[in-house]
Design an enzyme around this catalytic site. Structure first.
Site, PDB file in Angstrom:
ATOM      1  N   ASP A  71       3.569   2.507  -4.695  1.00  0.00           N
ATOM      2  CA  ASP A  71       2.477   3.072  -5.488  1.00  0.00           C
ATOM      3  C   ASP A  71       1.967   1.997  -6.448  1.00  0.00           C
ATOM      4  OD1 ASP A  71       0.831   4.435  -7.248  1.00  0.00           O
ATOM      5  OD2 ASP A  71       2.173   6.152  -7.439  1.00  0.00           O
ATOM      6  N   THR A  86     -22.411  -0.958  -1.756  1.00  0.00           N
ATOM      7  CA  THR A  86     -21.921  -0.005  -0.763  1.00  0.00           C
ATOM      8  C   THR A  86     -21.594  -0.750   0.527  1.00  0.00           C
ATOM      9  OG1 THR A  86     -23.361   1.641  -1.761  1.00  0.00           O
ATOM     10  CG2 THR A  86     -22.439   2.171   0.402  1.00  0.00           C
ATOM     11  N   ASP A  92       0.873  -1.179   0.000  1.00  0.00           N
ATOM     12  CA  ASP A  92       0.000   0.000   0.000  1.00  0.00           C
ATOM     13  C   ASP A  92       0.914   1.234   0.000  1.00  0.00           C
ATOM     14  OD1 ASP A  92      -3.267   0.242   0.957  1.00  0.00           O
ATOM     15  OD2 ASP A  92      -2.068   2.088   0.979  1.00  0.00           O
ATOM     16  N   LYS A 148     -14.312   0.710 -13.336  1.00  0.00           N
ATOM     17  CA  LYS A 148     -14.648  -0.603 -12.784  1.00  0.00           C
ATOM     18  C   LYS A 148     -15.222  -1.531 -13.867  1.00  0.00           C
ATOM     19  CE  LYS A 148     -13.101  -0.072  -8.645  1.00  0.00           C
ATOM     20  NZ  LYS A 148     -11.988  -0.909  -8.144  1.00  0.00           N
ATOM     21  N   TYR A 202     -15.544   6.601 -12.315  1.00  0.00           N
ATOM     22  CA  TYR A 202     -15.280   5.414 -11.472  1.00  0.00           C
ATOM     23  C   TYR A 202     -15.972   4.199 -12.075  1.00  0.00           C
ATOM     24  CZ  TYR A 202     -15.451   2.366  -7.300  1.00  0.00           C
ATOM     25  OH  TYR A 202     -15.340   1.305  -6.424  1.00  0.00           O
TER      26      TYR A 202
HETATM   27  N1  NAD Z   1     -15.973   0.164  -0.048  1.00  0.00           N
HETATM   28  C1  NAD Z   1     -16.910   0.003  -0.959  1.00  0.00           C
HETATM   29  O1  NAD Z   1     -18.077   0.262  -0.728  1.00  0.00           O
HETATM   30  C2  NAD Z   1     -16.519  -0.535  -2.320  1.00  0.00           C
HETATM   31  C3  NAD Z   1     -17.537  -0.865  -3.205  1.00  0.00           C
HETATM   32  C4  NAD Z   1     -17.206  -1.365  -4.449  1.00  0.00           C
HETATM   33  C5  NAD Z   1     -15.883  -1.556  -4.809  1.00  0.00           C
HETATM   34  N2  NAD Z   1     -14.904  -1.207  -3.937  1.00  0.00           N
HETATM   35  C6  NAD Z   1     -13.519  -1.404  -4.363  1.00  0.00           C
HETATM   36  O2  NAD Z   1     -12.841  -2.183  -3.399  1.00  0.00           O
HETATM   37  C7  NAD Z   1     -11.459  -1.838  -3.379  1.00  0.00           C
HETATM   38  C8  NAD Z   1     -11.051  -1.539  -1.953  1.00  0.00           C
HETATM   39  O3  NAD Z   1     -11.809  -0.417  -1.495  1.00  0.00           O
HETATM   40  P1  NAD Z   1     -11.875  -0.011   0.046  1.00  0.00           P
HETATM   41  O4  NAD Z   1     -13.269   0.157   0.407  1.00  0.00           O
HETATM   42  O5  NAD Z   1     -11.026  -0.935   0.810  1.00  0.00           O
HETATM   43  O6  NAD Z   1     -11.186   1.432  -0.037  1.00  0.00           O
HETATM   44  P2  NAD Z   1     -10.241   2.152   1.039  1.00  0.00           P
HETATM   45  O7  NAD Z   1     -10.181   3.565   0.601  1.00  0.00           O
HETATM   46  O8  NAD Z   1     -10.655   1.811   2.420  1.00  0.00           O
HETATM   47  O9  NAD Z   1      -8.828   1.446   0.767  1.00  0.00           O
HETATM   48  C9  NAD Z   1      -8.144   1.593  -0.448  1.00  0.00           C
HETATM   49  C10 NAD Z   1      -6.669   1.369  -0.186  1.00  0.00           C
HETATM   50  O10 NAD Z   1      -5.975   1.494  -1.430  1.00  0.00           O
HETATM   51  C11 NAD Z   1      -4.796   2.245  -1.197  1.00  0.00           C
HETATM   52  N3  NAD Z   1      -4.371   2.905  -2.432  1.00  0.00           N
HETATM   53  C12 NAD Z   1      -5.090   3.772  -3.190  1.00  0.00           C
HETATM   54  N4  NAD Z   1      -4.336   4.198  -4.212  1.00  0.00           N
HETATM   55  C13 NAD Z   1      -3.130   3.591  -4.103  1.00  0.00           C
HETATM   56  C14 NAD Z   1      -1.936   3.630  -4.875  1.00  0.00           C
HETATM   57  N5  NAD Z   1      -1.825   4.392  -5.967  1.00  0.00           N
HETATM   58  N6  NAD Z   1      -0.897   2.880  -4.465  1.00  0.00           N
HETATM   59  C15 NAD Z   1      -0.981   2.106  -3.352  1.00  0.00           C
HETATM   60  N7  NAD Z   1      -2.080   2.029  -2.583  1.00  0.00           N
HETATM   61  C16 NAD Z   1      -3.148   2.762  -2.970  1.00  0.00           C
HETATM   62  C17 NAD Z   1      -5.177   3.249  -0.121  1.00  0.00           C
HETATM   63  O11 NAD Z   1      -4.035   3.763   0.538  1.00  0.00           O
HETATM   64  C18 NAD Z   1      -6.068   2.401   0.786  1.00  0.00           C
HETATM   65  O12 NAD Z   1      -5.313   1.735   1.777  1.00  0.00           O
HETATM   66  C19 NAD Z   1     -11.310  -0.652  -4.324  1.00  0.00           C
HETATM   67  O13 NAD Z   1     -10.816  -1.100  -5.557  1.00  0.00           O
HETATM   68  C20 NAD Z   1     -12.731  -0.131  -4.448  1.00  0.00           C
HETATM   69  O14 NAD Z   1     -12.917   0.550  -5.668  1.00  0.00           O
HETATM   70  C21 NAD Z   1     -15.180  -0.710  -2.705  1.00  0.00           C
END
Ligand code: NAD
Length: 254
Positions: free
Chosen positions: A60, A185, A38, A157, A153
């Site tokens: 990254d 969500t 991360d 996706k 977004y």
């Molecule tokens: N939470 C939801 O409701 C939801 C719904 C549908 C899909 N998603 C997908 O699930 C995945 C995880 O989401 P989440 O809810 O855990 O989000 P979150 O924001 O809690 O965690 C995302 C993580 O990704 C890391 N990150 C982002 N950009 C980065 C980069 N360039 N390099 C390294 N690390 C990076 C962030 O630091 C963070 O730790 C994502 O792909 C999101 O699009 C989430």
């Protein structure tokens, strides 16, 4: 099912928060050791506390060099990686697509689409080495149906859903399975951030209420409900499943 992942090696991007962290903690409970990746060092350290025998790398997810470094470090310190979960992702701006700045579009696609592609490219050679592997990408319900609120977004996706299917076809004969989860969500930082994109106070609460009203089960999901599905796809129980995109959304896209 305590022994599904004992002695097996995984790599997770986005492991410092939300669904990546929930997946890492659940895999650790079932015996896996991991490369936790991360850009958020403090968040990674918290996840690592619950993952004995795992290692971390701050980097990254849009950088080929950082992901190659993660793959090399995992190979040296843990052994060949069998499982990959590229969970790092961002929401991007809440605007109609044509109102995004070019840099906003490029950044969103770099993290959400190029990121998982780079991760697959970095780690699949190790799966080939051991003759098997399983990858679970993070799409979204927004990768199955359009979103006027988060239009870019949703486009990113949608690309993840199709990247999943293409990778599944590329690697099926090599016994490397590729599936994706499509969360609705889910309670956690990303959903809070999406409500906040609508504004502060009442506007934020109203956005959350609209989102909930669209979910037939009338609640948001929990991170462990996503992690459990990721572990199923990774596990041997899903041995004949590849190219699937599973909505986990309380019926939102049913
Ligand atoms: N939470 C939801 O409701 C939801 C719904 C549908 C899909 N998603 C997908 O699930 C995945 C995880 O989401 P989440 O809810 O855990 O989000 P979150 O924001 O809690 O965690 C995302 C993580 O990704 C890391 N990150 C982002 N950009 C980065 C980069 N360039 N390099 C390294 N690390 C990076 C962030 O630091 C963070 O730790 C994502 O792909 C999101 O699009 C989430």
């Amino acid at each position: 099912m305590p022994d599904r992942f004992t002695g097996r090696i995984a790599a997770i991007t986005g492991a410092a928060s939300g669904l990546g962290r929930a997946t890492a903690l659940m895999l650790a409970q079932e015996g896996a050791r991991m490369m936790l990746f991360d850009r958020d060092a403090a968040g990674l350290a918290i996840t690592a506390e619950g993952c004995p025998g795992s290692i971390t790398l701050v980097g990254d997810a849009t950088s080929a060099a950082d992901l190659e470094r993660a793959a090399a470090l995992a190979r040296t310190e843990l052994g060949p990686v069998e499982f990959l979960v590229p969970a790092a992702g961002v929401l991007g701006p809440a605007k109609p697509a044509i109102e995004l700045e070019e840099e906003e579009w490029d950044r969103l696609f770099a993290i959400n689409v190029k990121g998982p592609w780079l991760a697959a490219r970095a780690f699949i050679p190790q799966m080939r080495e051991i003759g098997q592997g399983s990858i679970v990408l993070f799409s979204s319900t927004a990768g199955l149906v359009g979103s006027p609120f988060l239009s870019a977004y949703s486009a990113s996706k949608g690309a993840v859903t199709m990247l999943t299917r293409s990778l599944a076809l590329n690697h099926a004969a090599e016994n490397i399975r590729v599936n994706c989860v499509c969360p609705g969500t889910i309670n956690g930082p990303m959903s809070q951030a999406s409500f906040a994109l609508a504004g502060e106070g009442e506007a934020q609460l109203a956005r959350a209420a609209v989102m909930k009203s669209r979910i037939p089960m009338n609640r948001f999901g929990e991170p462990d409900e996503i992690a459990a599905a990721v572990l199923y796809f990774l596990s041997d129980a899903a041995g004949f499943t590849t190219g699937a995109a599973l909505p986990i959304d309380g019926g939102r896209v049913a």
